[in-house]
Design a protein around this motif. Sequence first.
Motif, PDB file in Angstrom:
ATOM      1  N   GLU A  29      48.326  16.534  51.202  1.00 43.80           N
ATOM      2  CA  GLU A  29      46.975  16.534  50.663  1.00 43.80           C
ATOM      3  C   GLU A  29      46.185  15.445  51.378  1.00 43.80           C
ATOM      4  O   GLU A  29      46.731  14.388  51.710  1.00 43.80           O
ATOM      5  N   SER A  30      44.913  15.688  51.621  1.00 43.11           N
ATOM      6  CA  SER A  30      44.108  14.706  52.350  1.00 43.11           C
ATOM      7  C   SER A  30      44.004  13.403  51.557  1.00 43.11           C
ATOM      8  O   SER A  30      43.674  13.432  50.367  1.00 43.11           O
ATOM      9  N   PRO A  31      44.266  12.266  52.201  1.00 41.80           N
ATOM     10  CA  PRO A  31      44.129  10.984  51.519  1.00 41.80           C
ATOM     11  C   PRO A  31      42.666  10.665  51.238  1.00 41.80           C
ATOM     12  O   PRO A  31      41.753  11.264  51.830  1.00 41.80           O
ATOM     13  N   ALA A  32      42.456   9.714  50.346  1.00 36.71           N
ATOM     14  CA  ALA A  32      41.094   9.372  49.925  1.00 36.71           C
ATOM     15  C   ALA A  32      40.225   8.971  51.110  1.00 36.71           C
ATOM     16  O   ALA A  32      39.041   9.325  51.172  1.00 36.71           O
ATOM     17  N   GLY A  33      40.797   8.259  52.069  1.00 35.06           N
ATOM     18  CA  GLY A  33      40.013   7.812  53.217  1.00 35.06           C
ATOM     19  C   GLY A  33      39.473   8.958  54.045  1.00 35.06           C
ATOM     20  O   GLY A  33      38.333   8.905  54.523  1.00 35.06           O
TER      21      GLY A  33
END
Length: 230
Positions: A29-33
């Motif tokens: 899943e794409s990280p917050a950054g």
Amino acid sequence: MQILVDQKFQSLGFAVHLGAIHFPVQVTESPAGLVESLQAEAESRQAEMMGEAASSDPIIASIREAFKICGKDPSRYRPSSEALLRRVMSGKDLYFINNVVDAANLLSLGTGLPVGCYDIDQINGDITLRVGTENETYEGVGRGSINLEGLPLLADDQGPFGTPYSDSLRTSVTETTTNFLLILFGLNIEVDYLEQIADAADLIYSQYCIPEDKLAELENELEEDQLNEV
């Protein structure tokens, strides 16, 4: 694996440059950054375009011209970078798939260039960039069957698998992908610009997609290459 360009492009009158970059990846899943970077890029592009049509972006306009010359109406089959920018300009929410695909979208949104995302292990033999012919189709990611006639496309020994319009399900990035190929579709684009995008891709994928152990290996290889050059 070689990447070849069909000789037909020599007669079409526009420059053809492909960027091909292989990354070892871990799909998550794409990280917050990464999510924040995509959202910030969307806001930046909205401000930059000031309400103008996505097709007025100079890079997108050049890609559209290449589509026309190849025989595809870019108003019906829009370059993927234009479709993404149109979504942003219309105020629709960005969609998030996984870190590898979202990193490509960040790159495409910021540069206007269509990019292709492929699982190398699903590609068979050499790759050829050519123009699609009559009755050629494939199942596109989220698009169903795509008419490939007149589209610039990538094909392997099994047939077409990617275009700057939409990629195929056959070679798409999934949670099991570990060997990733990023293609930069520099159609009617200067090579210097493509090289800048390749540098940006290295930074983005190193930050968000390459496992730490693989990143350390790549850095060690780079250091060794630099020592050999000296």
